[in-house]
Write an enzyme that holds these catalytic residues in place. Structure first.
Site, PDB file in Angstrom:
ATOM      1  N   HIS A  70       0.930  -1.439   0.263  1.00  0.00           N
ATOM      2  CA  HIS A  70       0.089  -0.002   0.020  1.00  0.00           C
ATOM      3  C   HIS A  70       0.940   1.192   0.070  1.00  0.00           C
ATOM      4  O   HIS A  70       0.239   2.597  -0.146  1.00  0.00           O
ATOM      5  CB  HIS A  70      -1.014   0.047   1.088  1.00  0.00           C
ATOM      6  CG  HIS A  70      -0.379   0.168   2.430  1.00  0.00           C
ATOM      7  ND1 HIS A  70      -0.203  -0.744   3.588  1.00  0.00           N
ATOM      8  CD2 HIS A  70       0.044   1.546   3.157  1.00  0.00           C
ATOM      9  CE1 HIS A  70       0.389  -0.277   4.443  1.00  0.00           C
ATOM     10  NE2 HIS A  70       0.462   0.950   4.219  1.00  0.00           N
ATOM     11  N   ASP A 120       0.643  -7.703   1.434  1.00  0.00           N
ATOM     12  CA  ASP A 120       0.791  -6.225   1.779  1.00  0.00           C
ATOM     13  C   ASP A 120       2.559  -6.067   1.613  1.00  0.00           C
ATOM     14  O   ASP A 120       2.983  -5.638   2.498  1.00  0.00           O
ATOM     15  CB  ASP A 120       0.242  -5.627   2.939  1.00  0.00           C
ATOM     16  CG  ASP A 120       0.228  -4.155   2.844  1.00  0.00           C
ATOM     17  OD1 ASP A 120       0.729  -3.612   1.978  1.00  0.00           O
ATOM     18  OD2 ASP A 120      -0.115  -3.571   3.837  1.00  0.00           O
ATOM     19  N   SER A 147       4.855   4.608  10.076  1.00  0.00           N
ATOM     20  CA  SER A 147       5.593   3.169  10.312  1.00  0.00           C
ATOM     21  C   SER A 147       5.171   1.998   9.256  1.00  0.00           C
ATOM     22  O   SER A 147       5.657   0.956   9.385  1.00  0.00           O
ATOM     23  CB  SER A 147       5.231   3.074  11.841  1.00  0.00           C
ATOM     24  OG  SER A 147       3.721   2.505  11.933  1.00  0.00           O
TER      25      SER A 147
END
Length: 640
Positions: free
Chosen positions: A92, A123, A209
Site C-alpha cells: 500500500h 501487503d 510506520s
C-alpha cells in the site's frame, strides 16, 4: 552493587595512601566495565547495526488508481540487499499506479526509487535504489537486515523501528502475542490483504510506520509492519514466508509466480468448523496432524472458503462458501502451504486438485488451472475527460463480489464524468449504448465520439451492482485528450544494468508511459432550435420577462483562484439577444476557466463562453450563439 560491595570492604582497611589509591583504581575499573557492558547491550548493539539499513520513504501518488487517491505520504522501508539496492516496504506504500518515490537514509542522503515488485494480494513490495549513487555510502556499512520468518514466536520481544508518525526514527517495543490472526480489513474501497495469517502485538504503531521492520534482538526481521487498530494499541504485522520466496525470484531476475483460484479463504478453529459440518474423524486427523507438524503457537484449525469471487477457476470448479480444505498438495494446508502450492501450479501449468469437506462429506475438486494473479492486477488505465478508468482488480472484485470482467472501474471521475453525476468507485457497463466489459471495449467506443457529443453512460456503484444507473455525458476533447497509460515492470537485472550505465533516469524509474489515442469522431454540429416559454402569469410584464431569463451552469475545469467547488448554477439575464450576451453573478461564473452553458425554458441548453468577468464587482458576461435560434418564431426566441 559490585561497586557498593568494594566500597564496603575498603572502609574496614586502615586508611593510608596506598589503600586509597587501590580503592580508586578498583572503582574506576568497575565503572569502566559497567560502561563497556552497557555499550554492548544486545538491543543497543542490534540497533547500531540495523539503523543504517532503515530508510524514510516519501511517495507522491501521481494519479488515482485502484481505490487509492492521488497525494503524498511518508512511510518506512528497510534494505534487504544492499548490493542490488533492494528495499522492502508495504504494497500500500508502493501502490499499483504511477508514483515518484525517494528514500532518505540515516546519513540524511536521499536517493530516487524504482518500484520493481508489488505483490498482487499481500501487503509487501520492493523498491530499488542505485547503491553506487550514494556519495556517503561508506557510512552505511552496506547494512541490510536479514529476513527470518521462522523466528517469530509468541512471547518474542520485538522492536518496531521506523518513521512512526513522521518522526524519522521511532523505536517501539512490544511482545508478539498472536501468530494466527486473520488478515485485517481496512475498508470497502481500497486495498485489503487476504489469504494469509497476520502477527500482532501491542506496539501502538501509527501513520508513517508502514513498512517498518519488526526486529528481534539479533537484528533479524521476523515480520513486516503493515497496519494497526483504531480502537486499541494492537499493531498488525505481515509474516515473511512469501516475501522470502519473492525476494529469491527477484534475485534471479524473474517475476515471482503467483497463482490463484479467485477464492478467499479464512482460518477457522475446530469449534467454528464443527458448525460447518466438520466430521469427528476429520477433526481427529486434523488434531494429530497439527500436533505433529504445526507450530504450537498457531491454533488448531482448518481453512474454509469464505468467498468465491465470480468468474474464476474456483467458481468453475464448484467451490462454495463453507467448504473446508482437507488437502492441497498435502494434508490440512495452512495459508502458506496453499499459497506455495498454487504458485507452483501456476508456474508449472496443469490442473489443480483439492479435497474439501462439505456438510460432512469429502469431495474432490479439480480446477483447470491456477490463474496468474499478476494478470488480475490492472497495469493500464485510460484518461477520459480528466478521469481515470481501468479494469477491475481482484481486490475490487472481492470487495464488491463482482466478476472482474463486469465493467470498467472509475478510479477518479474527473471533469466530464463528475459533471454528469458519475462518482468515483463506480463501474461503467455501457457507453453510447454499447457494452464496455473491458478497458479495450471502452476505448474502442470512446475514440469514435465527437467533441461535444452527448451520449448515455450506464454504471453501477460497487456494493450496489443491481441498481443500474444512467447518466448523460458530454464528451470534451477540447480540454482533455484521450490518453492510454501503461505500466511496465522492468526485471531487476535490467534496472541494475541501467544504473551501471548511468541511464536510469526519472522517466525510466516512473515505469509508466502514456500515448494519445486518436479520436475519429466528428464534432457535434450546431442545429437550429426554439424555446417554448411559459407565459401563464397574470402580469403582462412578468410574461414579457420570461424570455429574458435563463439558467446558467458553470463547471470548473481546474481549481484556480481559490474556487471552493466544481459545479455552480445560477440565474442569468439576457442583456443583448442579438449578440447572445447574458449577465450573471460571479457566484455562478466563479472563474473564466470552465465550461459554461445557458438553458432557456428548461428545455434548450446551449454552450456559452465567458467573455468578461469583472475582477472586483459581482457580475460576469457570457455569450451563447444567437444563430441557434434562426428560423424560430419570434415568441420562441430569447429577448433582451
Amino acid at each position: 552493587d559490585r561497586a557498593r560491595a568494594v566500597g564496603s570492604s575498603a572502609t574496614s582497611m586502615a586508611p593510608n595512601a596506598s589503600t586509597s589509591t587501590a580503592v580508586a583504581a578498583a572503582a574506576a575499573a568497575v565503572i569502566a566495565l559497567y560502561w563497556r557492558r552497557r555499550r554492548k547491550d544486545r538491543w543497543e548493539a542490534m540497533l547500531d547495526r540495523a539503523l543504517p539499513a532503515i530508510v524514510v520513504i516519501r511517495v507522491n501518488y501521481v494519479k488515482p488508481f485502484d481505490g487509492e487517491q492521488a497525494g503524498s505520504a511518508h512511510a518506512t522501508g528497510f534494505v534487504v540487499d544492499f548490493d542490488r539496492g533492494l528495499i522492502l516496504t508495504n504494497r500500500h506504500v508502493i501502490g499499483t499506479g504511477p508514483i515518484r518515490a525517494e528514500a532518505t537514509f540515516v546519513s540524511k542522503e536521499e536517493v530516487p526509487l524504482t518500484p520493481v515488485y508489488r505483490d498482487p494480494v499481500h501487503d509487501f513490495g520492493f523498491f530499488q535504489f542505485d547503491a553506487s549513487a550514494l556519495r556517503y555510502g561508506a557510512e552505511l556499512r552496506r547494512a541490510c537486515i536479514p529476513l527470518a520468518p521462522a523466528a517469530a514466536k509468541v512471547g518474542l520481544e520485538i522492536r518496531v523501528v521506523g518513521n512512526d508518525a513522521g518522526e524519522k526514527v521511532s523505536i517501539l517495543g512490544g511482545t508478539l502475542a498472536r501468530l494466527d490472526r486473520n488478515a485485517p480489513h481496512y475498508g470497502g474501497d481500497g486495498f485489503n490483504d487476504f489469504n494469509t495469517f497476520y502477527l500482532s502485538a501491542a506496539s501502538n504503531t501509527s501513520g508513517g510506520s508502514s513498512g517498518s521492520p519488526v526486529l528481534d534482538v539479533q537484528g533479524r526481521a521476523v515480520a513486516l509492519n503493515a497496519g494497526g487498530s483504531n480502537q486499541s494499541s494492537q499493531s498488525y504485522y505481515l509474516p515473511l514466508h512469501g516475501v522470502v520466496r519473492a525476494l529469491d525470484a527477484l534475485k534471479r531476475s524473474t517475476t515471482p509466480p503467483r497463482g490463484t483460484l479467485r477464492v478467499v479463504w479464512r482460518h477457522l478453529t475446530c469449534d467454528e468448523a464443527r458448525r460447518l459440518g466438520l466430521a469427528e474423524a476429520t477433526e481427529a486427523a486434523l488434531r494429530r496432524h497439527h500436533a505433529r507438524f504445526r507450530d504450537a503457537d498457531v491454533s488448531t484449525g482448518v481453512l474454509a472458503v469464505e468467498q468465491v469471487v465470480r468468474g474464476g477457476e474456483g467458481e468453475a470448479a464448484g467451490l462454495e462458501p463453507g467448504d473446508l480444505l482437507l488437502e492441497a498438495g498435502g494434508a490440512f494446508p495452512d495459508f502458506d502451504d496453499l499459497e506455495a502450492f498454487l504458485d507452483a501450479r501456476n508456474a508449472a501449468g496443469g490442473a489443480v486438485t483439492l479435497a474439501v469437506e462439505r456438510g460432512g462429506a469429502t469431495l474432490a475438486i479439480e480446477a483447470a488451472r491456477a490463474e496468474c494473479l499478476h494478470g488480475l492486477t490492472p497495469s493500464r488505465f485510460l484518461e477520459f475527460g480528466g478521469g481515470v478508468l481501468h479494469g477491475l482488480s481482484l481486490g475490487a472484485a472481492r470487495n464488491g463480489n463482482l466478476d472482474p470482467s463486469a465493467g470498467v472501474y472509475v478510479a477518479f471521475a474527473g471533469f466530464v464524468l463528475d459533471a454528469a453525476g458519475v462518482p468515483a468507485h463506480a463501474v461503467v457497463t455501457h457507453l453510447d449504448d454499447r457494452p464496455t466489459p473491458t478497458l479495450d471495449d471502452l476505448e474502442a467506443v470512446a475514440k469514435t465520439l465527437g467533441d461535444g457529443a452527448r451520449v448515455t453512460l450506464r454504471f453501477y456503484n460497487i456494493g450496489d451492482q443491481y441498481n443500474d444507473q444512467v447518466a448523460l455525458v458530454r464528451v470534451n476533447w477540447r480540454w482533455f485528450d484521450l490518453l492510454r497509460w501503461t505500466r511496465r515492470d522492468p526485471p531487476l537485472k535490467e534496472v541494475l544494468d541501467k544504473c551501471a550505465a548511468g541511464t536510469c533516469d526519472a522517466r525510466y524509474r516512473a515505469c509508466w508511459s502514456s500515448e494519445k489515442v486518436p479520436t475519429s469522431g466528428v464534432a457535434e454540429e450546431d442545429v437550429s432550435t426554439s424555446a417554448v416559454f411559459q407565459r401563464s402569469h397574470k402580469s403582462a410584464a412578468a410574461n414579457g420577462a420570461v424570455a429574458s431569463l435563463c439558467k446558467v451552469s458553470f463547471d470548473v475545469l481546474h481549481a484556480i483562484d481559490g474556487v471552493h467547488d466544481w459545479h455552480f448554477v445560477g440565474c442569468g439575464v439576457v442583456v443583448d439577444a442579438a449578440l447572445g450576451l447574458v449577465a450573471v453573478d460571479r457566484n455562478t461564473v466563479v472563474t473564466s476557466l470552465g465550461e459554461c452553458a445557458v438553458s432557456f425554458a428548461a428545455a434548450v441548453e446551449l454552450p456559452a463562453r465567458v467573455v468578461f468577468a469583472h475582477p472586483t464587482h459581482n457580475f460576469a458576461i457570457v455569450r451563447y450563439d444567437p444563430a441557434r435560434f434562426e428560423g424560430a418564431p419570434d415568441d420562441a426566441r430569447p429577448k433582451t
